[in-house]
Design a protein around this motif. Sequence first.
Motif, PDB file in Angstrom:
ATOM      1  N   THR A 136     -12.290  11.909 -20.108  1.00 18.40           N
ATOM      2  CA  THR A 136     -13.532  11.981 -19.346  1.00 18.40           C
ATOM      3  C   THR A 136     -14.708  12.118 -20.188  1.00 18.40           C
ATOM      4  OG1 THR A 136     -13.398  14.295 -18.557  1.00 18.40           O
ATOM      5  CG2 THR A 136     -12.513  12.213 -16.982  1.00 18.40           C
ATOM      6  N   ASN A 137     -14.493  12.695 -21.275  1.00 18.48           N
ATOM      7  CA  ASN A 137     -15.450  13.088 -22.206  1.00 18.48           C
ATOM      8  C   ASN A 137     -15.873  11.798 -22.917  1.00 18.48           C
ATOM      9  OD1 ASN A 137     -15.634  15.698 -21.765  1.00 18.48           O
ATOM     10  ND2 ASN A 137     -13.960  16.391 -22.995  1.00 18.48           N
ATOM     11  N   VAL A 138     -14.993  11.167 -23.508  1.00 16.89           N
ATOM     12  CA  VAL A 138     -15.489   9.950 -24.218  1.00 16.89           C
ATOM     13  C   VAL A 138     -15.999   8.789 -23.173  1.00 16.89           C
ATOM     14  CG1 VAL A 138     -13.726  10.142 -25.914  1.00 16.89           C
ATOM     15  CG2 VAL A 138     -13.038   8.802 -24.076  1.00 16.89           C
ATOM     16  N   LEU A 139     -15.444   9.063 -21.863  1.00 14.24           N
ATOM     17  CA  LEU A 139     -16.167   8.059 -20.758  1.00 14.24           C
ATOM     18  C   LEU A 139     -17.594   8.254 -20.435  1.00 14.24           C
ATOM     19  CD1 LEU A 139     -13.551   7.743 -18.276  1.00 14.24           C
ATOM     20  CD2 LEU A 139     -14.285   5.749 -19.895  1.00 14.24           C
ATOM     21  N   ASP A 140     -17.889   9.600 -21.059  1.00 16.15           N
ATOM     22  CA  ASP A 140     -19.593   9.885 -20.345  1.00 16.15           C
ATOM     23  C   ASP A 140     -20.196   9.495 -21.900  1.00 16.15           C
ATOM     24  OD1 ASP A 140     -19.022  11.133 -18.151  1.00 16.15           O
ATOM     25  OD2 ASP A 140     -18.643  13.463 -19.345  1.00 16.15           O
ATOM     26  N   THR A 141     -19.719   9.529 -22.955  1.00 16.59           N
ATOM     27  CA  THR A 141     -20.504   8.923 -24.005  1.00 16.59           C
ATOM     28  C   THR A 141     -20.616   7.399 -23.876  1.00 16.59           C
ATOM     29  OG1 THR A 141     -19.610  10.532 -25.546  1.00 16.59           O
ATOM     30  CG2 THR A 141     -20.211   8.403 -26.526  1.00 16.59           C
ATOM     31  N   ALA A 142     -19.506   6.601 -23.510  1.00 17.27           N
ATOM     32  CA  ALA A 142     -19.504   5.149 -23.200  1.00 17.27           C
ATOM     33  C   ALA A 142     -20.733   4.934 -21.960  1.00 17.27           C
ATOM     34  CB  ALA A 142     -18.082   4.760 -22.801  1.00 17.27           C
ATOM     35  N   LYS A 143     -20.657   5.772 -20.834  1.00 18.45           N
ATOM     36  CA  LYS A 143     -21.460   5.400 -19.985  1.00 18.45           C
ATOM     37  C   LYS A 143     -23.144   5.414 -20.547  1.00 18.45           C
ATOM     38  CE  LYS A 143     -18.682   7.276 -16.306  1.00 18.45           C
ATOM     39  NZ  LYS A 143     -18.662   8.425 -15.276  1.00 18.45           N
ATOM     40  N   SER A 144     -23.223   6.606 -21.484  1.00 16.44           N
ATOM     41  CA  SER A 144     -24.640   6.837 -21.882  1.00 16.44           C
ATOM     42  C   SER A 144     -25.236   5.505 -22.879  1.00 16.44           C
ATOM     43  CB  SER A 144     -24.803   8.051 -22.746  1.00 16.44           C
ATOM     44  OG  SER A 144     -24.094   7.629 -23.824  1.00 16.44           O
ATOM     45  N   GLY A 145     -24.212   4.860 -23.257  1.00 11.73           N
ATOM     46  CA  GLY A 145     -24.893   3.789 -24.152  1.00 11.73           C
ATOM     47  C   GLY A 145     -25.454   4.348 -25.509  1.00 11.73           C
ATOM     48  N   ALA A 179     -29.189   5.547 -31.288  1.00 12.76           N
ATOM     49  CA  ALA A 179     -29.490   4.118 -30.827  1.00 12.76           C
ATOM     50  C   ALA A 179     -29.035   4.082 -29.472  1.00 12.76           C
ATOM     51  CB  ALA A 179     -28.535   3.180 -31.791  1.00 12.76           C
ATOM     52  N   LYS A 180     -30.095   3.790 -28.614  1.00 12.82           N
ATOM     53  CA  LYS A 180     -29.920   3.594 -27.245  1.00 12.82           C
ATOM     54  C   LYS A 180     -29.664   2.205 -26.899  1.00 12.82           C
ATOM     55  CE  LYS A 180     -29.730   4.490 -22.687  1.00 12.82           C
ATOM     56  NZ  LYS A 180     -28.681   4.732 -21.896  1.00 12.82           N
ATOM     57  N   PHE A 181     -28.363   1.805 -26.362  1.00 12.24           N
ATOM     58  CA  PHE A 181     -28.189   0.169 -26.018  1.00 12.24           C
ATOM     59  C   PHE A 181     -28.759   0.087 -24.697  1.00 12.24           C
ATOM     60  CE2 PHE A 181     -25.784   0.343 -29.848  1.00 12.24           C
ATOM     61  CZ  PHE A 181     -25.665  -0.931 -30.339  1.00 12.24           C
ATOM     62  N   SER A 182     -29.254  -1.248 -24.613  1.00 10.92           N
ATOM     63  CA  SER A 182     -30.163  -1.970 -23.280  1.00 10.92           C
ATOM     64  C   SER A 182     -29.339  -1.470 -22.195  1.00 10.92           C
ATOM     65  CB  SER A 182     -30.213  -3.339 -23.787  1.00 10.92           C
ATOM     66  OG  SER A 182     -30.650  -3.769 -22.420  1.00 10.92           O
ATOM     67  N   SER A 183     -29.814  -1.239 -21.171  1.00 12.91           N
ATOM     68  CA  SER A 183     -29.183  -1.085 -19.910  1.00 12.91           C
ATOM     69  C   SER A 183     -28.767  -2.369 -19.375  1.00 12.91           C
ATOM     70  CB  SER A 183     -30.386  -0.417 -18.861  1.00 12.91           C
ATOM     71  OG  SER A 183     -31.323  -0.955 -18.540  1.00 12.91           O
ATOM     72  N   MET A 189     -21.104  -2.943 -16.183  1.00 12.68           N
ATOM     73  CA  MET A 189     -19.901  -2.091 -16.698  1.00 12.68           C
ATOM     74  C   MET A 189     -19.609  -1.373 -15.579  1.00 12.68           C
ATOM     75  SD  MET A 189     -20.910  -1.312 -20.701  1.00 12.68           S
ATOM     76  CE  MET A 189     -21.480  -2.580 -21.666  1.00 12.68           C
ATOM     77  N   VAL A 190     -18.485  -1.077 -15.487  1.00 10.63           N
ATOM     78  CA  VAL A 190     -17.724   0.007 -14.420  1.00 10.63           C
ATOM     79  C   VAL A 190     -16.982   0.946 -15.362  1.00 10.63           C
ATOM     80  CG1 VAL A 190     -16.408   0.588 -12.580  1.00 10.63           C
ATOM     81  CG2 VAL A 190     -17.952  -1.579 -12.391  1.00 10.63           C
ATOM     82  N   PHE A 191     -17.274   2.251 -15.487  1.00  6.62           N
ATOM     83  CA  PHE A 191     -16.393   3.259 -16.217  1.00  6.62           C
ATOM     84  C   PHE A 191     -15.750   4.111 -15.283  1.00  6.62           C
ATOM     85  CE2 PHE A 191     -20.023   2.165 -19.142  1.00  6.62           C
ATOM     86  CZ  PHE A 191     -19.344   1.822 -20.156  1.00  6.62           C
TER      87      PHE A 191
END
Length: 269
Positions: A136-145, A179-183, A189-191
Motif C-alpha cells: 500500500t505504501n508504493v500505491l500511495d506514491t503512485a496515486k500522488s503522481g 515532478a508532479k505529473f498531470s492529473s 487510473m484506478v489504484f
Amino acid sequence: MIEDRELQLLINDIFEYYGYDFSGYSRASFKRRVDRLYQMDGFSSFPEFLSRVRVDEAYFSRMIEEITVNVTEMFRDPAFYAVLRNEIIPVLATKPFIRIWHAGCSTGEEVYSMAILLKEANLLHKSLIYATDINTNVLDTAKSGVFPLRMMKTYSENYVAAGGREDFSNYYIANYGIAKFSSELSERMVFSQHNLVSDRSFNEFDIILCRNVLIYFDKDLQDRALHLFDDSLATLGYLALGTKETIKFSKMQEQYEQLRKEKIWKKIR
C-alpha cells in the motif's frame, strides 16, 4: 542470519496474522531481504523480531515495503515501449473501450508511461488503467503522481528512445526537487491493493502488464499467477512480462503466440 526453520515460522505467522502468503516466493530472495531488514533494524534475537512483526502493524507494513521489490522507471526498456506504441496500441485503438491492468505496479512509473502513450495516440479518454500492488505504501506514491525531479533526465531519454516526439517536460510540473505529473493522466487510473498469491480476477482486460515480478516467485506461484492473468485476459488480448520472464513451459503456452522477441504474448484462443 535467520535460519531456514525460523524463516518458515515467519512465513506461517505472516499468513496467520495478516493473510499474506509468502510461501511461494523465491526462498533465497525472500530470506536475503528478511536478513537485511533484521540486521538493519538491529534485532538481537529472532523471537524479538517475530514478536515485533506479530504485534506491530506499522512495523509489518515497513517489512512489506522492504522485502517487496520496487525497482522501476518510466519507459523502462524503451524497445518494449516502442512495440507498445507502434504495434499494440494501434490494435487497441479499434476497441470501443480499453481496459489495462498493471499488476505489481510498484510506485507507478510504468503506469504513467502507458498513460502518456495512450494520450499521444488520442486514446486516453476511452481507456481505464487498473494499477495494483501488494504494497500500500508504493500505491500511495503512485496515486500522488509525484516523482524525484532528478530522475526526469533519465525518463526523458527513455521516452525519446521509445519513439516519443513531444517535450517530455510538458507532462509534469517541476517544483522544489519534485515532478508532479498531470492529473489528466491519473484521472484514467484506478489504484488498488491486490495480492497475486491469494486474490482473484476482477475484470476482463485487453492488455495485462506484470513486468519483473514473477522472477521472485517459485514455479508453482508463477503458474498460479499466469492462470490468474489468463482468466483476466480477453481473447486476442496481450500479456506483457519482464525480460527474464516467460510463459514457455506453462500449461497456457499453446493458447498464446509471442510477438517477435519481445516478452509480449497474444492470446489467440
